[in-house]
Design a protein around this motif. Structure first.
Motif, short mmCIF file in Angstrom:
data_model
loop_
_atom_site.label_atom_id
_atom_site.label_comp_id
_atom_site.label_asym_id
_atom_site.label_seq_id
_atom_site.Cartn_x
_atom_site.Cartn_y
_atom_site.Cartn_z
N PHE A 6 0.84 -1.21 0.00
CA PHE A 6 0.00 0.00 0.00
C PHE A 6 0.87 1.25 0.00
CE2 PHE A 6 -4.64 -0.33 0.87
CZ PHE A 6 -4.78 -1.70 0.83
N ASP A 7 0.52 2.18 -0.87
CA ASP A 7 0.99 3.55 -0.73
C ASP A 7 0.39 4.12 0.56
OD1 ASP A 7 1.88 6.20 -1.44
OD2 ASP A 7 -0.18 6.59 -2.14
N ARG A 8 1.00 5.14 1.15
CA ARG A 8 0.43 5.74 2.36
C ARG A 8 -0.43 6.97 2.04
NH1 ARG A 8 3.56 8.99 7.19
NH2 ARG A 8 2.94 10.68 5.79
N ASP A 9 0.20 8.03 1.54
CA ASP A 9 -0.50 9.32 1.39
C ASP A 9 -1.38 9.32 0.14
OD1 ASP A 9 1.07 9.93 3.57
OD2 ASP A 9 2.59 10.95 2.37
N GLY A 10 -2.65 9.64 0.36
CA GLY A 10 -3.60 9.65 -0.76
C GLY A 10 -4.24 8.29 -0.98
N THR A 11 -3.79 7.30 -0.19
CA THR A 11 -4.32 5.93 -0.33
C THR A 11 -4.92 5.47 1.00
OG1 THR A 11 -2.73 5.45 -2.06
CG2 THR A 11 -3.74 3.56 -0.95
N ILE A 12 -4.14 5.60 2.09
CA ILE A 12 -4.64 5.25 3.42
C ILE A 12 -5.03 6.52 4.19
CG2 ILE A 12 -4.11 4.18 5.64
CD1 ILE A 12 -2.17 2.31 4.16
N GLU A 14 -5.00 11.00 4.13
CA GLU A 14 -5.10 12.13 3.20
C GLU A 14 -3.71 12.64 2.84
OE1 GLU A 14 -7.73 13.34 1.78
OE2 GLU A 14 -9.38 12.52 2.97
N ASP A 15 -3.60 13.09 1.60
CA ASP A 15 -2.36 13.71 1.12
C ASP A 15 -2.58 15.22 0.99
OD1 ASP A 15 0.21 13.92 0.23
OD2 ASP A 15 -0.12 12.91 -1.69
N TYR A 16 -1.49 15.95 0.97
CA TYR A 16 -1.54 17.41 0.88
C TYR A 16 -0.44 17.88 -0.05
CZ TYR A 16 -3.98 16.45 5.24
OH TYR A 16 -4.84 15.92 6.18
N GLY A 127 -2.03 2.32 -5.15
CA GLY A 127 -1.71 3.70 -4.81
C GLY A 127 -2.44 4.68 -5.70
N ASP A 128 -2.30 5.95 -5.36
CA ASP A 128 -3.05 6.99 -6.07
C ASP A 128 -2.19 7.78 -7.05
OD1 ASP A 128 -1.60 8.22 -3.95
OD2 ASP A 128 -2.88 9.99 -4.15
N SER A 129 -0.95 7.31 -7.30
CA SER A 129 -0.06 8.06 -8.19
C SER A 129 0.40 7.20 -9.36
CB SER A 129 1.20 8.52 -7.45
OG SER A 129 0.85 9.38 -6.40
N VAL A 130 0.74 7.87 -10.44
CA VAL A 130 1.29 7.18 -11.59
C VAL A 130 2.52 6.37 -11.17
CG1 VAL A 130 2.51 7.58 -13.78
CG2 VAL A 130 0.40 8.83 -13.28
N ASP A 131 3.31 6.91 -10.25
CA ASP A 131 4.51 6.21 -9.82
C ASP A 131 4.20 4.88 -9.11
OD1 ASP A 131 6.27 8.02 -10.91
OD2 ASP A 131 6.48 9.18 -9.06
N ASP A 132 3.05 4.80 -8.46
CA ASP A 132 2.66 3.53 -7.83
C ASP A 132 2.40 2.47 -8.90
OD1 ASP A 132 2.69 4.47 -5.08
OD2 ASP A 132 0.88 5.60 -5.59
N ILE A 133 1.73 2.90 -9.96
CA ILE A 133 1.42 1.97 -11.05
C ILE A 133 2.71 1.59 -11.79
CG2 ILE A 133 0.23 1.77 -13.28
CD1 ILE A 133 -1.48 1.57 -10.72
MG LIG Z 1 0.07 8.63 -2.76
#
Ligand SMILES: [Mg+2]
Ligand SMILES: [Zn+2]
Length: 170
Positions: A6-12, A14-16, A127-133
């Protein structure tokens, strides 16, 4: 052992924007994330968090601030009986050229060294980012993107609207 990375921020939680993290004191869970973690565990996965924290070396936050947020998150999850097997974070700045910043595979390699029983074929990255994919693609494992807005042609890559949608796919 099958692992949900799991990614942390934006996935579990909130991200900022990077500069806003300087003043964040408490993690805020994303709606549905706790329930999704429970479901993932119920389906037999161990959970490992893999998080880019370039904001440490880029000096938006200190190492202590990073640990403060992470420890609160872990403690809240423990109260929900959710056990996180391990957490890997990359503190390096984006221009440092390290091997651990996602989409590089260094953090998953570290996990594989510590837990050689991980079966990557049964594991996935979310995750919520292109980098996760891209990390999932670089590792050749299943990947779930949350509301990424970029299409991927690769097999084994799935797009979700929210983290709540994950349990129906696994
Ligand atoms: Mg993220
Ligand atoms: Zn790194």
């Amino acid at each position: 052992m099958k692992v949900a990375f799991f990614d942390r921020d934006g996935t579990i939680i909130e991200d900022y924007p990077d500069h806003k993290w300087s003043s964040v004191e408490n993690p805020v869970f994303i709606e549905g994330a706790v329930n999704t973690l429970k479901e993932v565990i119920r389906k037999g996965y161990k959970i490992i968090i893999i998080t880019n924290q370039y904001i440490i070396n880029e000096e938006y936050i200190t190492m202590d601030q990073y640990h403060h947020i992470t420890n609160q998150m872990i403690n809240s999850l423990k109260r929900e009986n959710i056990e996180i097997l391990d957490i890997y974070f990359c503190p390096h700045g984006k221009s440092e050229g390290c091997n651990c910043i996602k989409p590089n595979i260094g953090m998953i390699e570290q996990a594989m060294r510590k837990y050689p029983e991980i079966n990557l074929e049964e594991s996935f990255m979310i995750g919520d980012s292109v980098d996760d994919i891209k990390l999932a693609i670089n590792m050749g494992i299943k990947g779930f993107g949350i509301d990424i807005g970029v299409e991927f042609q690769e097999d084994n890559i799935y797009q979700l609207k929210t983290v709540k949608d994950l349990p129906t796919y696994i």
